[in-house]
Scaffold this motif. Sequence first.
Motif, short mmCIF file in Angstrom:
data_model
loop_
_atom_site.label_atom_id
_atom_site.label_comp_id
_atom_site.label_asym_id
_atom_site.label_seq_id
_atom_site.Cartn_x
_atom_site.Cartn_y
_atom_site.Cartn_z
N UNK A 1 -2.45 -1.83 10.05
CA UNK A 1 -1.73 -0.57 9.89
C UNK A 1 -2.17 0.18 8.64
N UNK A 2 -2.50 -0.52 7.57
CA UNK A 2 -2.95 0.19 6.36
C UNK A 2 -4.32 0.82 6.58
N UNK A 3 -5.17 0.15 7.35
CA UNK A 3 -6.47 0.74 7.67
C UNK A 3 -6.30 1.98 8.54
N UNK A 4 -5.33 1.94 9.44
CA UNK A 4 -5.04 3.09 10.30
C UNK A 4 -4.46 4.23 9.47
N UNK A 5 -3.54 3.92 8.56
CA UNK A 5 -2.95 4.95 7.71
C UNK A 5 -3.98 5.58 6.79
N UNK A 6 -4.96 4.81 6.39
CA UNK A 6 -6.02 5.31 5.51
C UNK A 6 -6.80 6.44 6.16
N UNK A 7 -6.84 6.45 7.50
CA UNK A 7 -7.55 7.52 8.22
C UNK A 7 -6.74 8.81 8.28
N UNK A 8 -5.45 8.75 7.92
CA UNK A 8 -4.57 9.89 8.11
C UNK A 8 -4.07 10.51 6.82
N UNK A 9 -4.02 9.75 5.73
CA UNK A 9 -3.31 10.17 4.52
C UNK A 9 -4.24 10.67 3.43
N UNK A 10 -3.73 11.51 2.54
CA UNK A 10 -4.49 11.86 1.35
C UNK A 10 -4.58 10.66 0.42
N UNK A 11 -5.35 10.79 -0.63
CA UNK A 11 -5.50 9.68 -1.57
C UNK A 11 -4.15 9.32 -2.18
N UNK A 12 -3.85 8.03 -2.23
CA UNK A 12 -2.59 7.60 -2.82
C UNK A 12 -2.06 6.33 -2.20
N UNK A 13 -0.84 6.02 -2.53
CA UNK A 13 -0.18 4.79 -2.10
C UNK A 13 0.22 4.87 -0.63
N UNK A 14 -0.04 3.80 0.11
CA UNK A 14 0.41 3.69 1.50
C UNK A 14 1.70 2.90 1.58
N UNK A 15 1.72 1.76 0.93
CA UNK A 15 2.88 0.87 0.93
C UNK A 15 2.71 -0.11 -0.23
N UNK A 16 3.82 -0.63 -0.75
CA UNK A 16 3.71 -1.71 -1.72
C UNK A 16 4.77 -2.76 -1.43
N UNK A 17 4.48 -3.99 -1.82
CA UNK A 17 5.40 -5.10 -1.63
C UNK A 17 5.75 -5.72 -2.98
N UNK A 18 6.92 -6.34 -3.02
CA UNK A 18 7.34 -7.09 -4.21
C UNK A 18 7.86 -8.45 -3.77
N UNK A 19 7.39 -9.51 -4.44
CA UNK A 19 7.84 -10.85 -4.10
C UNK A 19 9.02 -11.27 -4.96
#
Length: 412
Positions: free
Chosen positions: A266-284
């Motif tokens: 999904x992040x590779x797919x979103x990379x094709x659609x979004x401007x430069x910047x954060x897609x998602x982040x996780x915290x453990x």
Amino acid sequence: MDEQKLFRKGIFCGIGATLVVVLVLFFGFQVWLFPDGGLFSGLNKKDEGQLDVTNASVYEKLEEMEDIINQNFLDEVDQEKVENYLYTGLIYGLSDPYAAYYSAEEFESLLDSSNGSYCGIGAMFSQSIQTGIISVVKVYEGFPAMEAGMRPGDLLYAVEGVEATGQDLTKLVSEIKGPEGTTVHLTMVRDGESDYLEMDVERRPIEVPTVEVEMLDDQIGYIAVSEFDTVTSSQFEAALEQLEGMGMEGLIIDLRNNGGGVVRAVTAMADLMLPEGLIVYTEDKYGHRTEARSDGEHYFDQPLVVLVNGNSASASEIFAGAIKDYGVGTIVGTQTYGKGIVQQPFQLTDGTAIKLTISKYYTPNGNDIHNVGIAPDVEVDLAEELKGKAVITHEEDNQLQTAMDVIREKLK
């Protein structure tokens, strides 16, 4: 038979399953539970909230229980079965609805299905986190499930006579899969039917159609993504290039009934659609943050709609959440599922595996959508008369028609 009745049966089954987990602890054998210091010998057991199943009191109690069983239990003990229940009980005690213990065969099946091809029945299932009830959300045309009469909205009651409600969905799906040409017996519940529906469904090789592409009227491109497997991002990129070559002027990405999958896809797919910047982040649990970012090289600048519904979960919500936060598209449909946590499988040395929830993910704007979901910009529910149909044409799909109207308005 309605869902409330099924829920009550699931409650009683769940109570029984809990008692089984407790009872199988009496079958414990310390020789395979505590080799070389134990399963979790590396943990600092003095820290509050850490698991400690290898302390002396547990060891002594299991040893005592083992002696009683060996001296008094009437029947022969199936040690492999007891061992699997002991490991399953350990994970069950975490009260994590997404955690699970997998046999080596189950884990191999899980890996096969995420690679996009397997021997299965051609249906997609979703599980309610509140009730544990499993329902059919999609039946693929031309595959065994549809041939057997399965429909969207059917509830899965049992697999090979074993009740499904409350079981780990991923493990259950691995049981439905199997050798080519064999059959799996499924017991279904359908609204309006007084009796269970018994289905013997053949297993056949299934090439998962994760991406479907089509050019609709008015040069509106349409890409439906059914799940995020390892093959999905490359399929999506090829579909996007195909539509661009056909003169696409706007795009609809359909994530309805997409329960998620591989985050990298999904992040590779979103990379094709979004401007430069954060897609998602996780915290453990330690507050460690991991980010996925877009390089902005393939920013999509045409009118865009993302279609979602209540079965759009996890990776689908990562994509929809990023599109919404950046304002580069319109979310159309109904509130998404609200699964904002991440699971990871850990393979053990004997080929078995455990799956645990390890972190929580956040949209680019820092939104925690777990148990909340993503609200659509344009809310429209699927027409009631369409919800039980296995095949819905574009013309009668009122959600898709609304999405097309949004694109047309943007093109004016």
